[in-house]
Design a protein around this motif. Structure first.
Motif, mmCIF file in Angstrom:
data_model
loop_
_atom_site.group_PDB
_atom_site.id
_atom_site.type_symbol
_atom_site.label_atom_id
_atom_site.label_comp_id
_atom_site.label_asym_id
_atom_site.label_seq_id
_atom_site.Cartn_x
_atom_site.Cartn_y
_atom_site.Cartn_z
ATOM 1 N N TRP A 72 -2.735 -4.187 5.449
ATOM 2 C CA TRP A 72 -1.676 -3.278 5.001
ATOM 3 C C TRP A 72 -0.971 -3.825 3.769
ATOM 4 O O TRP A 72 -0.625 -3.064 2.867
ATOM 5 C CB TRP A 72 -0.667 -3.034 6.115
ATOM 6 N N ASN A 73 -0.731 -5.137 3.740
ATOM 7 C CA ASN A 73 -0.076 -5.732 2.579
ATOM 8 C C ASN A 73 -0.951 -5.648 1.332
ATOM 9 O O ASN A 73 -0.442 -5.507 0.224
ATOM 10 C CB ASN A 73 0.302 -7.193 2.858
ATOM 11 N N ILE A 74 -2.249 -5.736 1.500
ATOM 12 C CA ILE A 74 -3.166 -5.695 0.361
ATOM 13 C C ILE A 74 -3.497 -4.261 -0.058
ATOM 14 O O ILE A 74 -3.418 -3.915 -1.240
ATOM 15 C CB ILE A 74 -4.479 -6.453 0.688
ATOM 16 N N PHE A 75 -3.866 -3.414 0.899
ATOM 17 C CA PHE A 75 -4.401 -2.082 0.591
ATOM 18 C C PHE A 75 -3.458 -0.925 0.892
ATOM 19 O O PHE A 75 -3.788 0.220 0.598
ATOM 20 C CB PHE A 75 -5.701 -1.845 1.365
ATOM 21 N N GLY A 76 -2.331 -1.169 1.527
ATOM 22 C CA GLY A 76 -1.453 -0.082 1.928
ATOM 23 C C GLY A 76 -1.756 0.356 3.354
ATOM 24 O O GLY A 76 -2.746 -0.069 3.956
ATOM 25 N N LEU A 77 -0.918 1.212 3.880
ATOM 26 C CA LEU A 77 -0.999 1.572 5.294
ATOM 27 C C LEU A 77 -2.269 2.371 5.626
ATOM 28 O O LEU A 77 -2.971 2.040 6.583
ATOM 29 C CB LEU A 77 0.243 2.353 5.712
ATOM 30 N N ILE A 78 -2.589 3.379 4.855
ATOM 31 C CA ILE A 78 -3.725 4.241 5.214
ATOM 32 C C ILE A 78 -5.056 3.525 5.014
ATOM 33 O O ILE A 78 -5.863 3.428 5.944
ATOM 34 C CB ILE A 78 -3.670 5.556 4.408
ATOM 35 N N LEU A 79 -5.289 3.002 3.819
ATOM 36 C CA LEU A 79 -6.562 2.341 3.549
ATOM 37 C C LEU A 79 -6.705 1.065 4.380
ATOM 38 O O LEU A 79 -7.790 0.766 4.888
ATOM 39 C CB LEU A 79 -6.703 2.033 2.058
ATOM 40 N N GLY A 80 -5.614 0.325 4.554
ATOM 41 C CA GLY A 80 -5.655 -0.872 5.390
ATOM 42 C C GLY A 80 -5.989 -0.553 6.835
ATOM 43 O O GLY A 80 -6.725 -1.295 7.493
#
Length: 120
Positions: A51-59
């Motif tokens: 989530w920290n790297i890609f965001g909530l949806i993509l992570g």
């Protein structure tokens, strides 16, 4: 259909429900308190990292692929006792999601601004 296939389907279904519940909980929490970091909201270090790297949806999507793959491998080839322990952990996680989402809903109703009172 043998018992192993049934167990794989059950565990993957429970894991999907767990991942969807985690996503819904974190999304609602971040809408309520957007300044909270993910590691305060969720304990799964893989999901927090993604989530920290890609965001909530993509992570969540990337994490789901990884987690569901691991669940499949364990359910397919592990000893039945390990599979049973995994089933119990997923039951516990789903129960915690039910409790946490209910508590968060009550907190959002009680404190819609997202600021909790300081206790002295």
């Amino acid at each position: 259909m043998n018992w192993r296939t049934i167990v794989i389907i059950i565990l993957l279904g429970m894991s999907c429900i767990d991942l969807i519940s985690t996503y819904v909980y974190v999304r609602n929490y971040k809408q309520w308190q957007p300044e909270k970091p993910y590691n305060v909201i969720e304990n799964n270090p893989l999901l927090v990292f993604l989530w920290n790297i890609f965001g909530l949806i993509l992570g969540t999507i990337i994490g789901s692929v990884i987690i569901l793959s691991l669940i499949y491998i364990v359910a397919k080839s592990a000893h039945p006792i390990v599979v049973g322990i995994l089933f119990l952990f997923l039951c516990y996680a789903l129960f915690n999601h039910y409790t946490n989402i209910s508590l968060l809903k009550n907190l959002i109703i009680k404190y819609p601004s997202g600021h909790l009172p300081k206790i002295i």
